[in-house]
Design a protein around this motif. Structure first.
Motif, mmCIF file in Angstrom:
data_model
loop_
_atom_site.group_PDB
_atom_site.id
_atom_site.type_symbol
_atom_site.label_atom_id
_atom_site.label_comp_id
_atom_site.label_asym_id
_atom_site.label_seq_id
_atom_site.Cartn_x
_atom_site.Cartn_y
_atom_site.Cartn_z
ATOM 1 N N ARG A 172 12.445 14.029 8.873
ATOM 2 C CA ARG A 172 12.207 12.319 8.540
ATOM 3 C C ARG A 172 13.095 11.911 7.653
ATOM 4 N N GLN A 195 14.099 8.526 5.336
ATOM 5 C CA GLN A 195 13.689 7.107 4.682
ATOM 6 C C GLN A 195 14.940 6.466 4.526
ATOM 7 N N ILE A 196 14.966 5.199 5.191
ATOM 8 C CA ILE A 196 16.324 4.248 5.083
ATOM 9 C C ILE A 196 15.684 2.767 4.213
ATOM 10 N N THR A 197 16.608 2.190 3.902
ATOM 11 C CA THR A 197 16.518 0.685 3.324
ATOM 12 C C THR A 197 16.094 -0.215 4.461
ATOM 13 N N LEU A 198 15.634 -1.480 4.399
ATOM 14 C CA LEU A 198 15.469 -2.342 5.168
ATOM 15 C C LEU A 198 16.742 -3.083 5.678
ATOM 16 N N THR A 233 10.168 1.770 11.691
ATOM 17 C CA THR A 233 9.357 2.802 11.322
ATOM 18 C C THR A 233 8.744 3.584 12.469
ATOM 19 N N GLN A 244 11.745 6.155 8.765
ATOM 20 C CA GLN A 244 10.747 5.625 7.802
ATOM 21 C C GLN A 244 11.488 4.468 7.049
ATOM 22 N N VAL A 245 11.106 3.068 7.360
ATOM 23 C CA VAL A 245 11.698 2.065 6.405
ATOM 24 C C VAL A 245 10.935 1.916 5.052
ATOM 25 N N ARG A 246 11.550 1.752 4.011
ATOM 26 C CA ARG A 246 11.102 1.738 2.614
ATOM 27 C C ARG A 246 10.812 0.220 2.757
ATOM 28 N N PRO A 247 9.743 0.078 1.776
ATOM 29 C CA PRO A 247 9.317 -1.597 1.516
ATOM 30 C C PRO A 247 10.465 -2.168 0.646
ATOM 31 N N HIS A 248 10.659 -3.553 1.073
ATOM 32 C CA HIS A 248 11.618 -4.475 0.537
ATOM 33 C C HIS A 248 10.927 -5.053 -0.738
ATOM 34 N N ARG A 257 9.616 -9.255 4.113
ATOM 35 C CA ARG A 257 8.812 -8.491 4.694
ATOM 36 C C ARG A 257 9.145 -8.550 6.220
#
Length: 209
Positions: free
Chosen positions: A10, A12-15, A115, A142-146, A150
């Protein structure tokens, strides 16, 4: 020969990376064919017929019961069903034909990814049996919250606050897009709370658009 197992990891990436795409480098630990014996497991790189099963890869066990004679077949414990064993076990991999390696792999994150989507890296899974291909590596994103934006499908949403006077008579406000660009947005007179206004072309990039 059995194909190698697939691997799942898995990421994680930014928006921002999900919106515009990105190129990243990841660390992968997996098995590969032993370079010392070319994946044969043999110091001489030669395989010979298994003496225990006679090269069939199967063990036969016969038993006599009151109902007659039964034959039970099972995988050979010496050659593990291959029918052949190393002529002389490789000192590097101890006859397995595989070694554990650590690699850095370049991954392209396509624009518009969401995601739960998975990227497939062909051949970067576990090593297969001698003569069989490697498995694949699957990367689940999985895209991290910004903090400001949104995501809703291919659209991006953000909030701005205006004063009661601006809402009544209308005004122009400056909005910063996700790529740090300043865009002027016209607030029409009499706008109501929670009204959505659209800025075309500043959402998620997908298929080059």
């Amino acid at each position: 020969p059995r194909r190698g197992d697939d691997l799942l990891m898995r990421m994680q990436i930014t928006l921002e990376e999900a919106v515009f795409g990105a190129d990243k480098e990841i660390d992968v630990n997996h098995t590969e064919a032993c370079s010392h014996c070319n994946g044969t497991g043999s110091e001489t790189k030669k395989l010979v017929h298994c003496q225990r099963c006679g090269g069939s890869g199967q063990m036969r066990q016969m038993s006599q019961t009151v109902f007659g004679q039964f034959v039970r077949m099972s995988t050979c414990t010496e050659c593990h069903g291959r029918g052949r064993v190393p002529e002389k076990k490789c000192t590097a991999c101890r006859g397995s034909g595989h070694t554990q390696v650590h690699r850095k792999v370049a991954v392209h994150i396509p624009a518009g990814i969401e995601t739960g989507m998975r990227l497939r890296m062909e051949g970067f899974g576990e090593a297969g049996d001698y003569g069989a291909p490697n498995g694949d590596l699957f990367i689940e994103v999985q895209v991290r919250p910004h903090p400001r934006f949104r995501r809703s499908g291919d659209d991006l949403e953000t909030d701005i606050e205006v004063s009661p006077a601006q809402a009544v008579v209308g005004s122009t406000v400056e909005v910063e897009t996700i790529d740090k660009k300043k865009v002027e947005l016209v607030i029409p007179p009499g706008i109501q709370y929670n009204t959505a206004l659209k800025i075309p072309g500043e959402g998620v990039r997908r298929r080059g658009r």
